[in-house]
Each structure stands twice: as structure tokens, then as C-alpha cells.
Design an enzyme around this catalytic site. Structure first.
Site, mmCIF file in Angstrom:
data_model
loop_
_atom_site.group_PDB
_atom_site.id
_atom_site.type_symbol
_atom_site.label_atom_id
_atom_site.label_comp_id
_atom_site.label_asym_id
_atom_site.label_seq_id
_atom_site.Cartn_x
_atom_site.Cartn_y
_atom_site.Cartn_z
ATOM 1 N N GLY A 53 44.483 54.368 29.669
ATOM 2 C CA GLY A 53 45.686 55.478 29.698
ATOM 3 C C GLY A 53 45.310 56.580 28.675
ATOM 4 O O GLY A 53 46.328 57.149 28.209
ATOM 5 N N GLU A 92 37.159 46.617 31.124
ATOM 6 C CA GLU A 92 38.011 47.636 30.956
ATOM 7 C C GLU A 92 37.894 47.999 29.701
ATOM 8 O O GLU A 92 38.304 47.508 28.423
ATOM 9 C CB GLU A 92 39.569 47.345 30.954
ATOM 10 N N ASN A 117 47.804 47.468 38.525
ATOM 11 C CA ASN A 117 48.447 46.754 37.358
ATOM 12 C C ASN A 117 49.667 47.825 37.044
ATOM 13 O O ASN A 117 49.278 48.727 36.434
ATOM 14 C CB ASN A 117 47.334 46.726 36.292
ATOM 15 N N GLU A 172 45.680 44.895 26.510
ATOM 16 C CA GLU A 172 46.992 45.153 25.967
ATOM 17 C C GLU A 172 47.748 43.554 25.271
ATOM 18 O O GLU A 172 48.456 43.723 24.365
ATOM 19 C CB GLU A 172 48.130 45.792 26.836
ATOM 20 N N SER A 230 41.511 54.436 33.369
ATOM 21 C CA SER A 230 41.758 56.147 33.885
ATOM 22 C C SER A 230 41.133 56.377 35.132
ATOM 23 O O SER A 230 40.484 57.243 35.504
ATOM 24 C CB SER A 230 41.259 57.139 32.668
ATOM 25 N N HIS A 238 44.471 40.950 29.467
ATOM 26 C CA HIS A 238 44.515 42.228 29.611
ATOM 27 C C HIS A 238 44.213 42.766 28.218
ATOM 28 O O HIS A 238 44.850 42.038 27.303
ATOM 29 C CB HIS A 238 45.418 42.776 30.262
ATOM 30 N N LYS A 258 51.788 47.325 34.972
ATOM 31 C CA LYS A 258 52.333 47.114 33.246
ATOM 32 C C LYS A 258 54.007 46.977 33.414
ATOM 33 O O LYS A 258 54.352 46.434 34.352
ATOM 34 C CB LYS A 258 51.768 48.145 32.495
HETATM 35 P P1 13P Z 1 45.009 53.481 33.374
HETATM 36 O O1 13P Z 1 44.478 53.146 34.702
HETATM 37 O O2 13P Z 1 46.408 53.774 33.220
HETATM 38 O O3 13P Z 1 43.961 53.923 32.456
HETATM 39 O O4 13P Z 1 45.203 51.729 32.858
HETATM 40 C C1 13P Z 1 44.009 50.897 33.137
HETATM 41 C C2 13P Z 1 44.517 49.526 32.965
HETATM 42 O O5 13P Z 1 44.790 48.911 31.888
HETATM 43 C C3 13P Z 1 44.463 48.670 34.104
HETATM 44 O O6 13P Z 1 44.731 47.334 33.720
#
Ligand code: 13P
Length: 247
Positions: free
Chosen positions: A171, A165, A9, A95, A211, A93, A11
Site C-alpha cells: 500500500g 509480501e 485481496n 495486517e 504495490s 497477512h 481487504k
Molecule cells: P497493495 O497491492 O495495495 O500494496 O496490497 C498488497 C497486499 O497486502 C495484498 O495482500
């Protein structure tokens, strides 16, 4: 036997030019029997699709609207994604839930729209740190799953991927332990079994995200119920992503 699925992903990262560079770095390092997906920004979808021709690397988007067209300024419809040849779309997601008011209801509408257009939704669920500290994680994730799959027929479940997640692990560099991740993913599988049946819950693929990096992918993939990973940061670096898919 569930085929492992590792999805990047990206982003809101990478220009078209950078995206082309990354996919060219990874497309020849795919592993047989590991489904690999790159979920790139909308602007790069079309060019990346061209680069993927003749390879098994799959293409994903990171969101979409549930309507096919209309007065929804700034939105992208399933028809538009289908035209490009997108295989997957990330739905719900954290976010998007956190910053763009995505709700369980919109997640449900988007899943239905994706299924209608033969785009496989990667449906994201997960709890916040406060919810986990209050021992509410099962309740929260169960509610997300039940609402996401409201009125989704049993036969459609084969075309869905779930990603667990935990928000506190995204992150942050803080990964759920392999036991925490596997326990929740087994719980999600059981929730799906209770709603549908064992055949469906045995078949559905459930990823872990938060992560994930080359140093922890093996132990994650060794877990009984975890079928893959949804990877943010580490998916932006070709050498790391190649290590991840070769877990
Ligand atoms: P990270 O791998 O950067 O922690 O992000 C995870 C994520 O949100 C994947 O959709």
C-alpha cells in the site's frame, strides 16, 4: 510447470452490492491457464459465490479461526467457509499480524485447519523496513516459513500457496525490485527444499505482493521463481485487475 495464480485481496473494502458488480466485470475476462482468485470480505462470500457459478474464478476468504466452532466471539470457522464453498483463505497477512496479534503459532494452527477442510491457504510472510535495513530479511522470513509449516506433512505442501509480501511495499506504492522479489522467493523455495525436498519446492507456488499494478506485473511474472501476485489496491478496480491477470 507451476500454474500462475493471481489473487485479489480486497481487504476491508466493498459492500455486497459493490462486490457483485466487480466480480461480474471480471468473471468473463479470465485467462486460460492463469488461476484467478478474489478474496472478498466475509459478508460478500456467499453472494459472490453465486455469481461465480459456471466460471473459473475462485473464491477466497481473508482469514479464519482454527477451531470448527466455540466461544470465539466475532470469529469465522473453517466449517463456515467450507459451507459457502470457499476455495482459498489468506493466512497470516501482515495486517493481521500487525493489528490483530496474529503470530507464527496461530498461523500454523490456521494452516492445519485449512488443510483439514480442503481450503487452500495462501500463507503470507514478509519483513518490515527496519528488518530489511538491518539485513535481517532472510532470517525473518525463514523463521516465519519454518514456524508456519511446523508439523505440516510433505504431501500437504502441494495444497499450499505462499505469498511473499515485504511490509514496506504494501500500500506504499513502493514495489520491491524484481530482483529483490525474485531473490527472496528463491530463498523461500530453498528453505522449503531444505525442510522437505526438491520435488516439493519445485511444485509449490509462491506469489509476490506489495504495490503490484498493471505497470509492473509483467516484469514480476517474468522472474524465474515468482508464480503470481497477491494484489491489494489494484484488485478493487476491475479494469486494472483484468490487466493484471492478462500480464
Ligand atoms: P497493495 O497491492 O495495495 O500494496 O496490497 C498488497 C497486499 O497486502 C495484498 O495482500
Amino acid at each position: 510447470m507451476r500454474t500462475p495464480i493471481i489473487a485479489g485481496n480486497w481487504k476491508m473494502n466493498k459492500t455486497i452490492e459493490e462486490a457483485i458488480h466487480i466480480v461480474n466485470e471480471i468473471k468473463n475476462s479470465l485467462i486460460e491457464d492463469v488461476e484467478t482468485v478474489v478474496c472478498v470480505p466475509f459478508t460478500s462470500l456467499k453472494e459472490v459465490k453465486k455469481e461465480l457459478a459456471g466460471t473459473k474464478l475462485k473464491l477466497g476468504a481473508q482469514n479464519m479461526h482454527w477451531e470448527e466452532s466455540g466461544a470465539f466471539t466475532g470469529e469465522i470457522s473453517p466449517l463456515m467457509l467450507k459451507e459457502i464453498g470457499v476455495d482459498y483463505v489468506i493466512i497470516g497477512h501482515s495486517e493481521r499480524r500487525q493489528y490483530f496479534n496474529e503470530t507464527d503459532e496461530t498461523v500454523n494452527k490456521k494452516i492445519k485447519a485449512a488443510l483439514k477442510h480442503n481450503i487452500i491457504p495462501i500463507v503470507c510472510v514478509g519483513e518490515t523496513l527496519e528488518q530489511r535495513e538491518a539485513n535481517m530479511e532472510n532470517e525473518i522470513v525463514k523463521a516465519q516459513i519454518v514456524k508456519a509449516f511446523e508439523d505440516i506433512e510433505a504431501e500437504e505442501m502441494a495444497n499450499i500457496v505462499v505469498a511473499y509480501e515485504p511490509i514496506w511495499a504494501i500500500g506504499t506504492g513502493k514495489t520491491a525490485t524484481k530482483e529483490e522479489a525474485n531473490d527472496m522467493i528463491s530463498f523461500i523455495r530453498k528453505t522449503i527444499m531444505d525442510k522437505y525436498d526438491k520435488e516439493i519446492s519445485d511444485k509449490i507456488r509462491i506469489q509476490y505482493g506489495g504495490s503490484v499494478k498493471p505497470s509492473n506485473i509483467s516484469e514480476i511474472m517474468e522472474q524465474s521463481d515468482i508464480d503470481g501476485a497477491l494484489v491489494g489496491g489494484a484488485s478493487l478496480k476491475p479494469d486494472e485487475f483484468i490487466k493484471l491477470i492478462s500480464f
